[in-house]
Scaffold this motif. Sequence first.
Motif, PDB file in Angstrom:
ATOM      1  N   LEU A  27       0.888  -1.156   0.000  1.00  0.00           N
ATOM      2  CA  LEU A  27       0.000   0.000   0.000  1.00  0.00           C
ATOM      3  C   LEU A  27       0.929   1.210   0.000  1.00  0.00           C
ATOM      4  O   LEU A  27       1.623   1.462   0.983  1.00  0.00           O
ATOM      5  N   GLN A  47       0.641   7.821  -3.310  1.00  0.00           N
ATOM      6  CA  GLN A  47       0.965   8.372  -4.629  1.00  0.00           C
ATOM      7  C   GLN A  47       1.034   9.896  -4.538  1.00  0.00           C
ATOM      8  O   GLN A  47       0.394  10.502  -3.666  1.00  0.00           O
ATOM      9  N   ASP A  66      -0.429  12.134  -6.127  1.00  0.00           N
ATOM     10  CA  ASP A  66      -1.730  12.821  -6.251  1.00  0.00           C
ATOM     11  C   ASP A  66      -2.652  12.567  -5.059  1.00  0.00           C
ATOM     12  O   ASP A  66      -3.830  12.907  -5.097  1.00  0.00           O
ATOM     13  N   ARG A  78      -3.613   9.659  -3.941  1.00  0.00           N
ATOM     14  CA  ARG A  78      -4.271   8.354  -3.951  1.00  0.00           C
ATOM     15  C   ARG A  78      -3.316   7.285  -3.392  1.00  0.00           C
ATOM     16  O   ARG A  78      -2.151   7.552  -3.118  1.00  0.00           O
ATOM     17  N   TRP A  79      -3.854   6.077  -3.245  1.00  0.00           N
ATOM     18  CA  TRP A  79      -3.065   4.955  -2.740  1.00  0.00           C
ATOM     19  C   TRP A  79      -2.961   3.889  -3.811  1.00  0.00           C
ATOM     20  O   TRP A  79      -3.961   3.564  -4.460  1.00  0.00           O
ATOM     21  N   LEU A  80      -1.774   3.355  -3.991  1.00  0.00           N
ATOM     22  CA  LEU A  80      -1.581   2.246  -4.928  1.00  0.00           C
ATOM     23  C   LEU A  80      -1.468   0.969  -4.101  1.00  0.00           C
ATOM     24  O   LEU A  80      -0.570   0.829  -3.262  1.00  0.00           O
ATOM     25  N   LEU A  81      -2.412   0.089  -4.383  1.00  0.00           N
ATOM     26  CA  LEU A  81      -2.471  -1.151  -3.615  1.00  0.00           C
ATOM     27  C   LEU A  81      -2.092  -2.306  -4.535  1.00  0.00           C
ATOM     28  O   LEU A  81      -2.535  -2.358  -5.680  1.00  0.00           O
ATOM     29  N   HIS A 136      -3.378  -4.630  -9.211  1.00  0.00           N
ATOM     30  CA  HIS A 136      -2.988  -3.277  -8.795  1.00  0.00           C
ATOM     31  C   HIS A 136      -4.224  -2.393  -8.838  1.00  0.00           C
ATOM     32  O   HIS A 136      -4.950  -2.390  -9.835  1.00  0.00           O
ATOM     33  N   LEU A 137      -4.467  -1.665  -7.783  1.00  0.00           N
ATOM     34  CA  LEU A 137      -5.622  -0.774  -7.721  1.00  0.00           C
ATOM     35  C   LEU A 137      -5.186   0.579  -7.220  1.00  0.00           C
ATOM     36  O   LEU A 137      -4.409   0.666  -6.264  1.00  0.00           O
ATOM     37  N   LEU A 138      -5.707   1.622  -7.871  1.00  0.00           N
ATOM     38  CA  LEU A 138      -5.459   2.988  -7.406  1.00  0.00           C
ATOM     39  C   LEU A 138      -6.735   3.471  -6.739  1.00  0.00           C
ATOM     40  O   LEU A 138      -7.801   3.444  -7.361  1.00  0.00           O
ATOM     41  N   ALA A 139      -6.643   3.897  -5.493  1.00  0.00           N
ATOM     42  CA  ALA A 139      -7.866   4.270  -4.778  1.00  0.00           C
ATOM     43  C   ALA A 139      -7.666   5.551  -3.991  1.00  0.00           C
ATOM     44  O   ALA A 139      -6.573   5.817  -3.493  1.00  0.00           O
ATOM     45  N   ARG A 140      -8.761   6.302  -3.899  1.00  0.00           N
ATOM     46  CA  ARG A 140      -8.689   7.502  -3.063  1.00  0.00           C
ATOM     47  C   ARG A 140      -8.910   7.145  -1.601  1.00  0.00           C
ATOM     48  O   ARG A 140      -8.439   7.848  -0.720  1.00  0.00           O
TER      49      ARG A 140
END
Length: 344
Positions: free
Chosen positions: A74, A77, A79, A81-84, A91-95
């Motif tokens: 985890l 990023q 911006d 967001r979190w890269l999981l 791979h998921l980018l989530a706020r």
Amino acid sequence: LFQVFQLGLQGIKAHVIDALPHAGGQCAELYGDKPIYDIPGIPVCTGQELVERLLAQIKPFAPDWHLGQQVSQLAAQPDGRWLLATTQRTHLLARSVFIAAGVGAFVPRTLKVEGISAFEGSQVHYHHSGPTAGQHVVVHGGDEPAVARAITLATALQQLQPDAPASVTLLHRRDVFDAPADLLAQLQSLKASAALHIVAGQITHLHAAPGPLGPPQLTALQLALPDGSTHTLPLDTLEAYLGISPRLGPVAEWGLAMDKKQLQVDPATFATSAPGIYAVGDINTYPGKRKLILCAFHEATLAAYSAAEAISGQKITVQYTTTSPRLQQLLGVLPAATPSPASP
Ligand SMILES: Cc1cc2nc3c(=O)[nH]c(=O)nc-3n(C[C@H](O)[C@H](O)[C@H](O)COP(=O)(O)OP(=O)(O)OC[C@H]3O[C@@H](n4cnc5c(N)ncnc54)[C@H](O)[C@@H]3O)c2cc1C
């Protein structure tokens, strides 16, 4: 699962990741057939029934499922967001990230035999191995999952099904199994008909031979039998069902404030020490924390409100599912609103 529901009511779509191959955490894995008496409005239901009710409740919000994989990374990023990342390279980018990791990832207990790791994933599995047609299969374990799997494979063999294995052996350290009476009766009947062999023994080491295409092939298990003798058990595939153990693992490595093995949260928002990351359920700690499903439902509700406010930058007022057309549209019980001609 209730976090998915509360996020859905906020119009936020969720991805669900679990190390288990199915939803439900402790309720499904540790006490699926046992009664729970303290869920509001449900006088009694089993752990599995509660999971099924929650799955039905979140159906309108259709989360994306990533089961049988562990969240391994985890990373923040630039911006915000979190890269999981997971062990299956999802791979998921989530706020917002909601950690509902309980007592840790439920991962199967593995065999501790020298050299076994070379065959894990190819000939040695800690779950169903896939097609076993024509193979000599050894199922290892003494509890219901091992017994049930051995019965399924041996029944296919007895009925001469096209996908049947060539032989099925149930291996356990002793000739006593912990499974429901009907499964034990089936086991004995399959053993009597020679569709299934039962061997009591412990694996001491492995026999391997060069494979036709290069990498070595596991050919047999060397066993120590209860009478002190040894036995060589040839095989193509080993499926071991040795139970599961929770592993806190990477959650402790993400730099989040922790107290012992729990994530510290603000009890007004269930935010952790990192912006955008929330923690609910047994994994969190705050003054007055009680590890109860009911409390986790409350935590998930406030965490969803908090995340929705952080994402929208607006104060979110409470709406009731009973009376709110918007919530009823989100739930799919009212048709989705059609934009009026004047709206952009
Ligand atoms: C025998 C027993 C009976 C109980 N009875 C009751 C009861 O009657 N009433 C009650 O209120 N509570 C009861 N509880 C407690 C209740 O089950 C827990 O409070 C509840 O399950 C907590 O839910 P959770 O979502 O926080 O965590 P869990 O149910 O533990 O789920 C966590 C999930 O996260 C996954 N996970 C963790 N880390 C990772 C990772 N890195 N990557 C991927 N997946 C991960 C795990 O595999 C697991 O599936 C009982 C508990 C037990 C053991």
